[in-house]
Design an enzyme around this catalytic site. Structure first.
Site, mmCIF file in Angstrom:
data_model
loop_
_atom_site.group_PDB
_atom_site.id
_atom_site.type_symbol
_atom_site.label_atom_id
_atom_site.label_comp_id
_atom_site.label_asym_id
_atom_site.label_seq_id
_atom_site.Cartn_x
_atom_site.Cartn_y
_atom_site.Cartn_z
ATOM 1 N N ARG A 1 0.724 -1.262 0.011
ATOM 2 C CA ARG A 1 -0.116 -0.064 -0.089
ATOM 3 C C ARG A 1 0.732 1.132 -0.060
ATOM 4 N NH1 ARG A 1 -3.366 3.183 4.040
ATOM 5 N NH2 ARG A 1 -5.516 3.663 2.983
ATOM 6 N N ILE B 1 -7.289 7.404 -0.856
ATOM 7 C CA ILE B 1 -7.180 6.111 -1.038
ATOM 8 C C ILE B 1 -8.121 5.565 0.020
ATOM 9 C CG2 ILE B 1 -5.074 6.062 0.468
ATOM 10 C CD1 ILE B 1 -4.238 3.483 -1.214
ATOM 11 N N SER B 2 -8.937 4.737 -0.191
ATOM 12 C CA SER B 2 -9.816 4.292 1.063
ATOM 13 C C SER B 2 -9.001 3.292 2.090
ATOM 14 C CB SER B 2 -10.907 3.075 0.383
ATOM 15 O OG SER B 2 -11.399 3.704 -0.582
ATOM 16 N N ALA B 3 -9.668 3.431 3.274
ATOM 17 C CA ALA B 3 -9.198 2.760 4.390
ATOM 18 C C ALA B 3 -9.072 1.369 4.146
ATOM 19 C CB ALA B 3 -9.936 2.923 5.656
ATOM 20 N N PRO B 4 -8.056 0.770 4.638
ATOM 21 C CA PRO B 4 -7.783 -0.850 4.289
ATOM 22 C C PRO B 4 -8.755 -1.838 4.550
ATOM 23 C CG PRO B 4 -5.909 0.212 5.249
ATOM 24 C CD PRO B 4 -6.919 1.259 5.173
#
Ligand code: SAM
Length: 218
Positions: free
Chosen positions: A34, A60-63
């Site tokens: 990431r 960028i979206s949260a994991p």
């Protein structure tokens, strides 16, 4: 702790809170770096479970969201997947690792982000089956349709008609839908017949707006 150790710790955390379950998704999230998809100034936070800025007011979206969406998509190795909202290219790369014999088409409306996503994917050198396309993803991507799975990673005011049309019968779509631009319900849409869909609400989410012909106006 090096990046690989941080990534492993993040994956263990996502398993412990029940977001990560299946071997294929766990394997992909362990593999995809990431930090490569995150701007340099935020790299120190790349393995924290939170969204991060990627420029142009996008994130960028949260994991945990990537994990949750991948699990609900129920991806198979040979699936053809359309992602609307490529952003950094991270989520597309994770899916690319899961659908090893399939393909991922990821559409991004901001040309500079799409270029960066392409570079990020090249640097990660993991997923040759990911194609980044510049365009308005609310119209889908007719050229490669139909799709086994579609995921939309930006919030829509309603489900764009072209996306339903481009989904195979039996196919699944995940899309955040809401009356407000910044809060939505994550919907799992199943195309049960050519002209019939079923919807399930998976809970409240907060994505950036989906801007386009079948989304929000600019
Ligand atoms: N999946 C991305 C990742 O892994 O980095 C994060 C996606 S970010 C939350 C949402 C993205 O959707 C933004 O990059 C935004 O520019 C894009 N977007 C918004 N409307 C769009 C549209 N109509 N077509 C394609 N992309 C769109």
């Amino acid at each position: 702790m090096n990046y690989e150790e941080q990534r492993k710790r993040l994956v263990e955390y996502l398993i412990s809170i029940g977001y990560l379950k299946s071997d294929s998704v766990i394997e992909a999230m362990l593999k995809v770096p990431r930090h490569i998809f995150v701007p340099e100034e935020y790299r120190a936070f790349a393995y924290e479970d939170r969204p991060l800025p990627i420029g142009f007011d996008q994130t960028i979206s949260a994991p945990h969201m990537v994990a949750l969406m991948c699990e609900h998509l129920d991806l198979k190795q040979d699936h053809k997947v359309l992602e609307v909202g490529a952003g950094s290219g991270y989520h597309a790369c994770v899916i690319g690792c899961i659908v090893k014999d399939g393909i991922v088409i990821a559409v991004e409306r901001i040309k500079k982000l799409a270029e960066r996503a392409k570079e990020n994917i090249k640097k990660a050198s993991l997923c040759r089956n990911v194609k980044i396309v510049v365009g308005d993803g609310t119209k889908g991507y007719e050229k490669e349709a139909p799709y086994d799975r579609i995921l939309v990673t930006a919030g829509a005011p309603s489900i764009p008609k072209p996306l339903v049309e481009q989904l195979k019968v039996g196919g699944k779509m995940l899309i955040p839908v809401g009356e407000s631009k910044y809060s939505q319900e994550l919907l799992l849409v199943i195309k049960v017949e050519k002209d019939r869909i079923e919807k399930k609400n998976l809970g409240d989410v907060a994505f950036v707006p989906l801007v386009g012909e079948y989304g929000w106006r600019e």
